[in-house]
Write an enzyme that holds these catalytic residues in place. Structure first.
Site, PDB file in Angstrom:
ATOM      1  N   HIS A  39       0.719  -1.591  -0.256  1.00 13.94           N
ATOM      2  CA  HIS A  39       0.079   0.429  -0.113  1.00 13.94           C
ATOM      3  C   HIS A  39       1.084   1.292  -0.118  1.00 13.94           C
ATOM      4  O   HIS A  39       2.070   1.199   0.655  1.00 13.94           O
ATOM      5  CB  HIS A  39      -0.592   0.129   0.905  1.00 13.94           C
ATOM      6  CG  HIS A  39      -2.499   0.882   1.721  1.00 13.94           C
ATOM      7  ND1 HIS A  39      -2.083   2.443   1.219  1.00 13.94           N
ATOM      8  CD2 HIS A  39      -3.718   0.588   0.423  1.00 13.94           C
ATOM      9  CE1 HIS A  39      -3.433   2.829   1.123  1.00 13.94           C
ATOM     10  NE2 HIS A  39      -4.160   1.597   0.396  1.00 13.94           N
ATOM     11  N   ASP A  73      -7.757  -5.781  -0.635  1.00 11.03           N
ATOM     12  CA  ASP A  73      -8.536  -6.442  -1.700  1.00 11.03           C
ATOM     13  C   ASP A  73      -8.250  -7.293  -1.015  1.00 11.03           C
ATOM     14  O   ASP A  73      -8.459  -8.917  -1.724  1.00 11.03           O
ATOM     15  CB  ASP A  73      -7.763  -6.115  -2.591  1.00 11.03           C
ATOM     16  CG  ASP A  73      -8.284  -4.421  -3.742  1.00 11.03           C
ATOM     17  OD1 ASP A  73      -9.338  -4.795  -3.388  1.00 11.03           O
ATOM     18  OD2 ASP A  73      -7.653  -3.828  -3.761  1.00 11.03           O
TER      19      ASP A  73
HETATM   20  C1  SDX Z   1      -6.359  -0.383  -3.380  1.00 10.84           C
HETATM   21  O1  SDX Z   1      -4.709   4.150  -1.968  1.00 10.84           O
HETATM   22  C2  SDX Z   1      -5.513   3.810  -1.751  1.00 10.84           C
HETATM   23  O2  SDX Z   1      -5.646   3.905  -0.359  1.00 10.84           O
HETATM   24  C3  SDX Z   1      -6.111   2.533  -2.466  1.00 10.84           C
HETATM   25  C4  SDX Z   1      -6.896   1.755  -1.717  1.00 10.84           C
HETATM   26  C5  SDX Z   1      -7.970   2.186  -1.275  1.00 10.84           C
HETATM   27  O3  SDX Z   1      -9.114   2.284  -0.341  1.00 10.84           O
HETATM   28  O4  SDX Z   1      -9.004   3.194  -1.906  1.00 10.84           O
HETATM   29  O5  SDX Z   1      -6.235   0.787  -0.207  1.00 10.84           O
HETATM   30  C6  SDX Z   1      -7.339   0.647  -2.254  1.00 10.84           C
HETATM   31  O6  SDX Z   1      -6.353   0.269  -4.592  1.00 10.84           O
HETATM   32  C7  SDX Z   1      -5.051  -1.375  -2.524  1.00 10.84           C
HETATM   33  C8  SDX Z   1      -3.753  -1.768  -3.680  1.00 10.84           C
HETATM   34  C9  SDX Z   1      -5.072  -3.035  -4.819  1.00 10.84           C
HETATM   35  N1  SDX Z   1      -3.359  -3.364  -5.440  1.00 10.84           N
HETATM   36  C10 SDX Z   1      -2.771  -4.505  -5.107  1.00 10.84           C
HETATM   37  O7  SDX Z   1      -2.911  -5.178  -4.665  1.00 10.84           O
HETATM   38  C11 SDX Z   1      -1.668  -4.359  -6.344  1.00 10.84           C
HETATM   39  C12 SDX Z   1      -0.470  -4.770  -5.699  1.00 10.84           C
HETATM   40  N2  SDX Z   1      -0.077  -4.322  -4.795  1.00 10.84           N
HETATM   41  C13 SDX Z   1       1.304  -3.185  -5.276  1.00 10.84           C
HETATM   42  O8  SDX Z   1       1.439  -3.267  -6.846  1.00 10.84           O
HETATM   43  C14 SDX Z   1       1.361  -1.978  -4.510  1.00 10.84           C
HETATM   44  O9  SDX Z   1       1.443  -1.893  -3.715  1.00 10.84           O
HETATM   45  C15 SDX Z   1       0.666  -0.898  -5.181  1.00 10.84           C
HETATM   46  C16 SDX Z   1      -0.072   0.194  -6.322  1.00 10.84           C
HETATM   47  C17 SDX Z   1      -0.680  -0.564  -4.007  1.00 10.84           C
HETATM   48  C18 SDX Z   1       1.374   0.734  -3.973  1.00 10.84           C
HETATM   49  O10 SDX Z   1       2.510   0.965  -4.935  1.00 10.84           O
HETATM   50  P1  SDX Z   1       3.740   1.799  -4.506  1.00 10.84           P
HETATM   51  O11 SDX Z   1       3.309   2.625  -3.254  1.00 10.84           O
HETATM   52  O12 SDX Z   1       4.072   2.947  -6.049  1.00 10.84           O
HETATM   53  O13 SDX Z   1       5.105   0.746  -4.237  1.00 10.84           O
HETATM   54  P2  SDX Z   1       5.867   0.437  -4.870  1.00 10.84           P
HETATM   55  O14 SDX Z   1       4.890  -0.068  -6.463  1.00 10.84           O
HETATM   56  O15 SDX Z   1       6.812   1.326  -5.252  1.00 10.84           O
HETATM   57  O16 SDX Z   1       6.333  -0.515  -4.292  1.00 10.84           O
HETATM   58  C19 SDX Z   1       7.356  -0.444  -2.850  1.00 10.84           C
HETATM   59  C20 SDX Z   1       8.541  -1.763  -3.060  1.00 10.84           C
HETATM   60  C21 SDX Z   1       8.719  -2.125  -4.205  1.00 10.84           C
HETATM   61  O17 SDX Z   1      10.340  -2.975  -3.674  1.00 10.84           O
HETATM   62  P3  SDX Z   1      11.558  -1.931  -4.648  1.00 10.84           P
HETATM   63  O18 SDX Z   1      11.294  -1.977  -5.732  1.00 10.84           O
HETATM   64  O19 SDX Z   1      11.436  -0.704  -3.490  1.00 10.84           O
HETATM   65  O20 SDX Z   1      12.574  -3.075  -4.256  1.00 10.84           O
HETATM   66  O21 SDX Z   1       7.615  -2.427  -2.406  1.00 10.84           O
HETATM   67  C22 SDX Z   1       6.984  -4.099  -3.363  1.00 10.84           C
HETATM   68  C23 SDX Z   1       7.466  -3.016  -4.591  1.00 10.84           C
HETATM   69  O22 SDX Z   1       8.019  -4.431  -5.165  1.00 10.84           O
HETATM   70  N3  SDX Z   1       6.321  -3.887  -3.427  1.00 10.84           N
HETATM   71  C24 SDX Z   1       5.381  -4.981  -3.870  1.00 10.84           C
HETATM   72  C25 SDX Z   1       4.198  -5.236  -3.710  1.00 10.84           C
HETATM   73  N4  SDX Z   1       3.780  -3.816  -3.501  1.00 10.84           N
HETATM   74  C26 SDX Z   1       5.284  -2.823  -3.469  1.00 10.84           C
HETATM   75  N5  SDX Z   1       6.055  -6.239  -4.446  1.00 10.84           N
HETATM   76  C27 SDX Z   1       5.735  -7.563  -4.405  1.00 10.84           C
HETATM   77  N6  SDX Z   1       4.210  -7.600  -4.544  1.00 10.84           N
HETATM   78  C28 SDX Z   1       3.459  -6.313  -3.643  1.00 10.84           C
HETATM   79  N7  SDX Z   1       2.145  -6.299  -4.068  1.00 10.84           N
END
Ligand code: SDX
Length: 373
Positions: free
Chosen positions: A259, A310
């Protein structure tokens, strides 16, 4: 590591009195009320009232808003006419986006953008979204449409219109809690999209259409559907860890985890995990819950990343026998309360939202005529 500012991280895009998150402490509140108090106590209609009036309703005010919602559940003429075609041709979120957009054409308040008309439109949208989703599903399955039942809550009525049978009290209560948990979440991508649209003084239906479009993506609301597909693909709890490790090795995201704001437990996940467990016990079918638990353990060991809203929502909706491709539309049926409240809040103190940029293209250069290229 993302570049500073990428994805507007840490940027305050708007002031809001609707909800607040303390990401490090895992605290979420709506208008000052902690989600841990709202989840077990509030019904969804109370939350709709709270988000739109910034106070909890009195018993009379709650009855009034329930009546108002119950009266507004039928899609208007144009949306109703379109639905058979949308059911045949469109994926669920595309249907919802189109049906909401179409609804503006025959809304009873027309193009009136007064504060009073916008409030009526907001409640109408909250009332009608579940009907659109249920009617779409029944039409595509070749089943008769079930008219809304004005005696039922939003939660119980949705399950009734979807399945044609009244849900038992426990299922209706659990689904109601899901609606409470998903209602608002500060400046998430879809809410921001709605506010950007509203800030141009475009109409409320356009802003909600933009929000639905943004929710659809798998990095946002679309993740819950992908979680269930992952659980189905894993099949056995014992296969979960290898699946996750494999995915992470390939640098693929695991849906339902991570998140932008929470770096610990998402407080909504706490309730959804508990409800998934309750439903696993009640139905005697523990598989989805057990697979989810194994995925969660593997993600914690491998990446120390927590589940978001989710992740366990997928298991809960699965146990409630909601079709997987309706999970994201169901998210919208709750978030419509927050979106519409944010749009009204934006109108009330508006300024065009127009961020700046960092240019990374070529330095200024001379124009080359076509014949010399
Ligand atoms: C919702 O914003 C809100 O409030 C949204 C929400 C709401 O109620 O409206 O809460 C609802 O949208 C929940 C999120 C649903 N999405 C997912 O579950 C998709 C999977 N998650 C991600 O792709 C990610 O965590 C996000 C999109 C939710 C957040 O993305 P960010 O803040 O841009 O973080 P990032 O992608 O830059 O990740 C930071 C680090 C990375 O590692 P490094 O490169 O720093 O080593 O964390 C890792 C990422 O690779 N990472 C994950 C991961 N989420 C973050 N690695 C593997 N799987 C994941 N799910």
């Amino acid at each position: 590591m993302a570049a500073p500012g990428k994805g507007l991280e840490g940027v305050v895009a708007a002031e809001t009195a609707l909800s607040d998150i303390e990401g490090k402490k895992g605290i979420l509140s709506y208008v000052g009320y902690d989600i841990h108090d709202l989840a077990p106590n509030a019904v969804f209609e109370e939350v709709i009232y709270l988000l739109h009036h910034l106070e909890l309703p009195t018993p009379r005010q709650l009855d009034e808003i329930k009546d108002q919602i119950a009266r507004e559940r039928e899609p208007n003429e144009f949306a109703a006419q379109l639905m058979p075609y949308l059911a045949e041709k469109c994926a669920p979120m595309s249907m919802l986006r189109t049906a909401v957009s179409a609804s503006s054409a025959t809304d009873p308040d027309g193009w009136d953008t007064s504060e009073e008309a916008n409030y009526r439109k907001a409640i109408r949208l909250c009332a009608v979204l579940p009907t659109m989703v249920a009617q779409y599903d029944r039409l595509r399955r070749g089943e008769r449409i079930v008219p809304p039942d004005p005696t039922l809550s939003q939660a119980a009525n949705f399950l009734y219109m979807l399945k044609g049978d009244k849900a038992d009290d426990e299922s209706a209560r659990i689904f109601d809690t899901c609606l409470v948990l998903h209602a608002d979440h500060t400046m998430n991508a879809s809410t921001f999209a709605a506010r950007v649209c509203a800030a141009t003084l475009s109409d409320i239906h356009s802003a909600i259409t933009a929000a639905i479009a943004a929710l659809k993506g798998p990095l946002h609301g679309g993740a819950n559907e992908q979680v269930m597909r992952m659980i189905k693909e894993i099949e056995e709890p014992s296969r979960a860890r290898d699946y996750i490790v494999n995915r992470l090795n390939k640098k693929e995201k695991v849906m339902g985890f991570g998140h932008r704001v929470y770096k610990g437990e998402d407080p909504r996940a706490t309730h959804l995990r508990r409800m998934a467990k309750e439903l696993a016990e009640k139905t005697g079918d523990g598989r989805n819950y057990e697979i989810s638990q194994e995925i969660e353990k593997a993600m914690m060991d491998e990446k120390e990343i927590y589940p978001n809203v989710d992740f366990y929502a997928a298991s809960v909706y699965g146990y409630l026998r909601i079709p997987t491709d309706l999970f994201t539309p169901v998210f919208a049926c709750s978030r419509i309360s927050g979106w519409t409240a944010h749009v009204r809040e934006q109108y009330a103190d508006n300024r065009l939202i127009r961020p700046d940029h960092a240019y990374v293209g070529p330095a200024p250069r001379d124009w080359v005529p076509l014949s010399q290229r």
